[in-house]
Design a protein around this motif. Structure first.
Motif, PDB file in Angstrom:
ATOM      1  N   LEU A 123       0.827  -1.210   0.000  1.00 52.79           N
ATOM      2  CA  LEU A 123       0.000   0.000   0.000  1.00 52.79           C
ATOM      3  C   LEU A 123       0.859   1.257   0.000  1.00 52.79           C
ATOM      4  O   LEU A 123       0.526   2.246  -0.656  1.00 52.79           O
ATOM      5  CB  LEU A 123      -0.926   0.006   1.216  1.00 52.79           C
ATOM      6  N   ALA A 124       1.948   1.217   0.747  1.00 55.35           N
ATOM      7  CA  ALA A 124       2.842   2.372   0.787  1.00 55.35           C
ATOM      8  C   ALA A 124       3.399   2.683  -0.593  1.00 55.35           C
ATOM      9  O   ALA A 124       3.470   3.843  -1.013  1.00 55.35           O
ATOM     10  CB  ALA A 124       3.982   2.125   1.774  1.00 55.35           C
ATOM     11  N   ILE A 125       3.786   1.639  -1.327  1.00 56.24           N
ATOM     12  CA  ILE A 125       4.323   1.822  -2.676  1.00 56.24           C
ATOM     13  C   ILE A 125       3.255   2.396  -3.602  1.00 56.24           C
ATOM     14  O   ILE A 125       3.484   3.365  -4.336  1.00 56.24           O
ATOM     15  CB  ILE A 125       4.847   0.490  -3.227  1.00 56.24           C
ATOM     16  N   MET A 171      -9.279   2.308   6.911  1.00 61.03           N
ATOM     17  CA  MET A 171     -10.277   2.148   5.858  1.00 61.03           C
ATOM     18  C   MET A 171      -9.624   1.829   4.522  1.00 61.03           C
ATOM     19  O   MET A 171     -10.130   1.013   3.750  1.00 61.03           O
ATOM     20  CB  MET A 171     -11.142   3.409   5.748  1.00 61.03           C
ATOM     21  N   ARG A 172      -8.512   2.462   4.239  1.00 58.84           N
ATOM     22  CA  ARG A 172      -7.772   2.186   2.996  1.00 58.84           C
ATOM     23  C   ARG A 172      -7.325   0.722   2.972  1.00 58.84           C
ATOM     24  O   ARG A 172      -7.457   0.040   1.953  1.00 58.84           O
ATOM     25  CB  ARG A 172      -6.558   3.124   2.914  1.00 58.84           C
ATOM     26  N   TYR A 173      -6.806   0.251   4.081  1.00 55.49           N
ATOM     27  CA  TYR A 173      -6.371  -1.154   4.195  1.00 55.49           C
ATOM     28  C   TYR A 173      -7.568  -2.086   4.012  1.00 55.49           C
ATOM     29  O   TYR A 173      -7.495  -3.080   3.285  1.00 55.49           O
ATOM     30  CB  TYR A 173      -5.718  -1.372   5.559  1.00 55.49           C
ATOM     31  N   ALA A 227      -8.722  -2.138   0.337  1.00 53.34           N
ATOM     32  CA  ALA A 227      -7.759  -2.754  -0.577  1.00 53.34           C
ATOM     33  C   ALA A 227      -7.731  -4.266  -0.448  1.00 53.34           C
ATOM     34  O   ALA A 227      -7.539  -4.980  -1.441  1.00 53.34           O
ATOM     35  CB  ALA A 227      -6.366  -2.181  -0.328  1.00 53.34           C
ATOM     36  N   PHE A 228      -7.944  -4.774   0.778  1.00 56.57           N
ATOM     37  CA  PHE A 228      -7.780  -6.200   1.015  1.00 56.57           C
ATOM     38  C   PHE A 228      -9.067  -6.887   1.454  1.00 56.57           C
ATOM     39  O   PHE A 228      -9.027  -7.986   2.012  1.00 56.57           O
ATOM     40  CB  PHE A 228      -6.657  -6.426   2.033  1.00 56.57           C
ATOM     41  N   THR A 252      -2.636  -9.529  -5.851  1.00 52.07           N
ATOM     42  CA  THR A 252      -2.259 -10.190  -4.604  1.00 52.07           C
ATOM     43  C   THR A 252      -3.210  -9.861  -3.458  1.00 52.07           C
ATOM     44  O   THR A 252      -3.078 -10.428  -2.372  1.00 52.07           O
ATOM     45  CB  THR A 252      -0.830  -9.789  -4.181  1.00 52.07           C
ATOM     46  N   ALA A 253      -4.168  -8.962  -3.684  1.00 58.20           N
ATOM     47  CA  ALA A 253      -5.038  -8.506  -2.602  1.00 58.20           C
ATOM     48  C   ALA A 253      -5.878  -9.627  -2.009  1.00 58.20           C
ATOM     49  O   ALA A 253      -6.232  -9.590  -0.830  1.00 58.20           O
ATOM     50  CB  ALA A 253      -5.945  -7.382  -3.098  1.00 58.20           C
TER      51      ALA A 253
END
Length: 314
Positions: free
Chosen positions: A30-32, A53-55, A58-59, A139-140
């Motif tokens: 996520l950082a990348i 929430m972003r995490y 995304a996953f 990969t999520a």
């Protein structure tokens, strides 16, 4: 398609011996991605913020679970180290982050990567032979840390269709195993390798298989064959596994059949050509666009093109 979904790491970093947990790997991914999204890239001075929430989005997990994973990462990520070969072919050890802090009241984490990591994570769109590029969405949905690591190790060989021999001792370290873990080959294959291969084949854009390299009766390494799935071979995910192709999704306002049709049309539009990852075929690009159409957030950037193609549901 928006290139901000691309994770780009140098192959030296990608091939490093490392032992990150699955939540830690996801934070790094996520950082990348988010560093690319801001357009400012990464540096060693500016903390990068990742919200729960972003995490979660995304996953495909709950916000509460995301809070827990961020808190766990704050406790462990600072102490993680990895070993890699630098540009002068010298073995180098480094931490992943130089600073990390969990923002309790905000449900977020801030991290600063080390110099070695920053140098190995790039926003460049060229030099394919030196940089591994893959989509976060591929990969999520992987639930095994071994599957994520195997995908990362193999994807740089996708164009070649096969890998050199991965020597066993190094390969074990690259998969994140300690010296004493799964020492018996039968345990290693059952608990790590075969598990990872099965999940990569079920949930990503590639199919992989392997052969054993032996010295006498002892296995000394593995060689992999990689085949890219056709755009119609949509990887199985919790979101699409049981979905009827003619059922309109309430979030995307499209059926799976429409997503398949319009992703192909979008992939052939000259206006979007520059957004295709380097080396991606038309079918691969269409598969990536299909994933973006399923994501309500990423779908926003494709609305003007869908309108141009005559889709009325935007």
């Amino acid at each position: 398609m928006d290139k901000t979904d691309l994770v780009v790491k140098s192959n030296r970093l990608n091939m490093a011996i490392q032992n990150l947990t699955l939540p830690e790997i996801r934070l790094v991914q996520l950082a990348i991605v988010d560093a690319r999204e801001t357009g400012t890239g990464l540096n060693t001075d500016t903390p990068l913020r990742i919200d729960a929430m972003r995490y979660a989005e995304a996953f495909n997990t709950t916000r509460q679970n995301a809070y827990i994973r961020l808190r766990e990462a704050e406790e462990t990520l600072f102490n993680r180290r990895f070993t890699f070969t630098d540009k002068d072919n010298k073995v180098t050890k480094s931490r992943w982050v130089q600073e990390v802090r969990y923002l309790e009241t905000e449900g977020a984490i801030e991290i600063c990567f080390t110099r070695s990591v920053v140098q190995a994570i790039t926003r460049l769109d060229g030099a394919e032979e030196f940089f591994t590029q893959y989509l976060l969405s591929q990969t999520a949905n992987l639930t095994s840390v071994y599957a994520v690591r195997l995908y990362e190790l193999l994807i740089q060989w996708k164009s070649a269709g096969k890998t050199p021999v991965f020597e066993l001792a190094l390969f074990r370290g690259q998969m994140g195993l300690e010296d004493g873990e799964y020492k018996a080959m039968s345990d290693f294959k059952k608990r790590v390798l075969d598990l990872a291969v099965r999940e990569v084949n079920e949930k990503t854009d590639i199919n992989v298989s392997y052969t054993q390299q032996k010295r006498g009766r002892a296995v000394t390494g593995f060689k992999f064959t990689i085949k890219t799935k056709k755009a119609t071979e949509t990887p199985k995910t919790p979101k699409n596994e049981l979905k009827d192709i003619n059922t309109v999704d309430m979030f995307t306002n499209m059926t799976e059949k429409q997503i398949e049709t319009f992703s192909r049309k979008l992939a052939s539009m000259p206006e979007l050509g520059s957004h295709a990852p380097i080396g991606a075929s038309m079918e691969q690009f269409a598969l990536m666009l299909a994933d973006n159409l399923r994501d309500p957030y990423k779908r926003q950037s494709l609305k003007p093109y869908l309108q141009k193609l005559g889709f009325k549901g935007v």
